[in-house]
Design a protein around this motif. Sequence first.
Motif, PDB file in Angstrom:
ATOM      1  N   VAL A  51       9.097 -22.673 -76.691  1.00 20.84           N
ATOM      2  CA  VAL A  51      10.345 -23.411 -76.473  1.00 20.84           C
ATOM      3  C   VAL A  51      10.709 -23.330 -74.995  1.00 20.84           C
ATOM      4  CG1 VAL A  51      12.812 -23.600 -77.038  1.00 20.84           C
ATOM      5  CG2 VAL A  51      11.177 -22.826 -78.791  1.00 20.84           C
ATOM      6  N   LEU A  52      11.074 -24.460 -74.416  1.00 24.99           N
ATOM      7  CA  LEU A  52      11.643 -24.497 -73.069  1.00 24.99           C
ATOM      8  C   LEU A  52      13.081 -24.960 -73.184  1.00 24.99           C
ATOM      9  CD1 LEU A  52      11.647 -24.429 -69.989  1.00 24.99           C
ATOM     10  CD2 LEU A  52      10.688 -26.738 -69.999  1.00 24.99           C
ATOM     11  N   MET A  53      13.985 -24.159 -72.647  1.00 23.93           N
ATOM     12  CA  MET A  53      15.409 -24.455 -72.703  1.00 23.93           C
ATOM     13  C   MET A  53      15.929 -24.678 -71.287  1.00 23.93           C
ATOM     14  SD  MET A  53      18.245 -22.433 -74.933  1.00 23.93           S
ATOM     15  CE  MET A  53      17.115 -22.558 -76.301  1.00 23.93           C
ATOM     16  N   ASP A  54      16.219 -25.929 -70.973  1.00 25.01           N
ATOM     17  CA  ASP A  54      16.687 -26.288 -69.633  1.00 25.01           C
ATOM     18  C   ASP A  54      17.786 -27.317 -69.815  1.00 25.01           C
ATOM     19  OD1 ASP A  54      17.002 -26.602 -66.925  1.00 25.01           O
ATOM     20  OD2 ASP A  54      15.221 -27.838 -66.659  1.00 25.01           O
ATOM     21  N   ILE A  55      18.992 -26.826 -70.131  1.00 30.65           N
ATOM     22  CA  ILE A  55      20.074 -27.695 -70.564  1.00 30.65           C
ATOM     23  C   ILE A  55      21.401 -27.077 -70.146  1.00 30.65           C
ATOM     24  CG2 ILE A  55      20.447 -26.608 -72.830  1.00 30.65           C
ATOM     25  CD1 ILE A  55      20.542 -29.473 -74.010  1.00 30.65           C
ATOM     26  N   TRP A  56      22.462 -27.869 -70.202  1.00 31.05           N
ATOM     27  CA  TRP A  56      23.795 -27.333 -69.927  1.00 31.05           C
ATOM     28  C   TRP A  56      24.043 -26.161 -70.870  1.00 31.05           C
ATOM     29  CZ3 TRP A  56      26.535 -27.735 -65.803  1.00 31.05           C
ATOM     30  CH2 TRP A  56      27.899 -27.438 -65.796  1.00 31.05           C
ATOM     31  N   THR A  57      24.486 -25.035 -70.334  1.00 25.94           N
ATOM     32  CA  THR A  57      24.382 -23.751 -71.027  1.00 25.94           C
ATOM     33  C   THR A  57      25.147 -23.646 -72.337  1.00 25.94           C
ATOM     34  OG1 THR A  57      26.148 -22.933 -69.593  1.00 25.94           O
ATOM     35  CG2 THR A  57      23.877 -22.470 -68.930  1.00 25.94           C
ATOM     36  N   GLU A  58      26.199 -24.422 -72.536  1.00 20.99           N
ATOM     37  CA  GLU A  58      26.961 -24.271 -73.773  1.00 20.99           C
ATOM     38  C   GLU A  58      26.163 -24.695 -74.999  1.00 20.99           C
ATOM     39  OE1 GLU A  58      27.477 -28.614 -73.580  1.00 20.99           O
ATOM     40  OE2 GLU A  58      27.227 -27.006 -72.124  1.00 20.99           O
ATOM     41  N   MET A  59      25.061 -25.425 -74.780  1.00 20.35           N
ATOM     42  CA  MET A  59      24.223 -25.868 -75.892  1.00 20.35           C
ATOM     43  C   MET A  59      23.068 -24.906 -76.168  1.00 20.35           C
ATOM     44  SD  MET A  59      25.778 -28.485 -76.906  1.00 20.35           S
ATOM     45  CE  MET A  59      24.620 -29.199 -78.061  1.00 20.35           C
ATOM     46  N   ALA A  60      22.934 -23.858 -75.347  1.00 19.47           N
ATOM     47  CA  ALA A  60      21.796 -22.947 -75.505  1.00 19.47           C
ATOM     48  C   ALA A  60      21.854 -22.186 -76.827  1.00 19.47           C
ATOM     49  CB  ALA A  60      21.736 -21.974 -74.330  1.00 19.47           C
ATOM     50  N   ARG A  61      23.023 -21.659 -77.169  1.00 15.31           N
ATOM     51  CA  ARG A  61      23.098 -20.902 -78.425  1.00 15.31           C
ATOM     52  C   ARG A  61      22.919 -21.790 -79.654  1.00 15.31           C
ATOM     53  NH1 ARG A  61      26.345 -15.695 -80.505  1.00 15.31           N
ATOM     54  NH2 ARG A  61      25.874 -15.945 -82.713  1.00 15.31           N
TER      55      ARG A  61
END
Length: 223
Positions: free
Chosen positions: A154-164
Amino acid sequence: MSGVLGDPKLQAIVDRLQAQSVAQEPVTGAYFAERIKAGDLSWEGFDARLTEFMADKLVALEPVKAEFCHLLCRSLRARRVVEVGTSFGVSTLHLAAAVRANGGGTVIGTEHEPAKAAAARAHFAEAGLAGFIDLREGDLRETLKVIEGPVDFVLMDIWTEMARPAMELITPHLRPGAVVIADNTVQSARGYERFFEFVRDPANGLAAMTLPFEGGLEMVVKG
């Protein structure tokens, strides 16, 4: 051979898009600096002004990070990958190239903005990698409700509020040994607080460490 991608045509496309992204950085940096100074930028999500400003911004993952993710996917023999935040598809191309080299599979991409999704699809077609990418357009809290098969990377590179929310949806599908990479976890530590609460909860069976890339790059492994 051409870099870690081993594909001169693909490398040329990636280099072109990275150059476009870098050219936008001064304007983007000034915008965020101004809004932070004014105290009207929230970690809780995009407001209308920010959404409009970011509509044409690539904000591509830095080349060294994208290549690192490509190599991780190769080493994991990844066949099912999830990318949280596709934008114009630069990092997606690195992931899809790894999946192709591993014998085939799917990169599930996520993008909320229709114009960015359209641009990304054009880049996938240009690179000849569209057949390895399932780009899901819309709110990831809906588009990631169904993930078929075990996830390797998984690569997570997004506005942080959507990370969880993304982690909550993806984690049940991670196979043992799967890797999650989250970008800018030091630079944007405040926004990642809820993400880290989830990652550090022993009930979720995850282990993590911060890698010394610029801005911080979190490596999370499923036990």
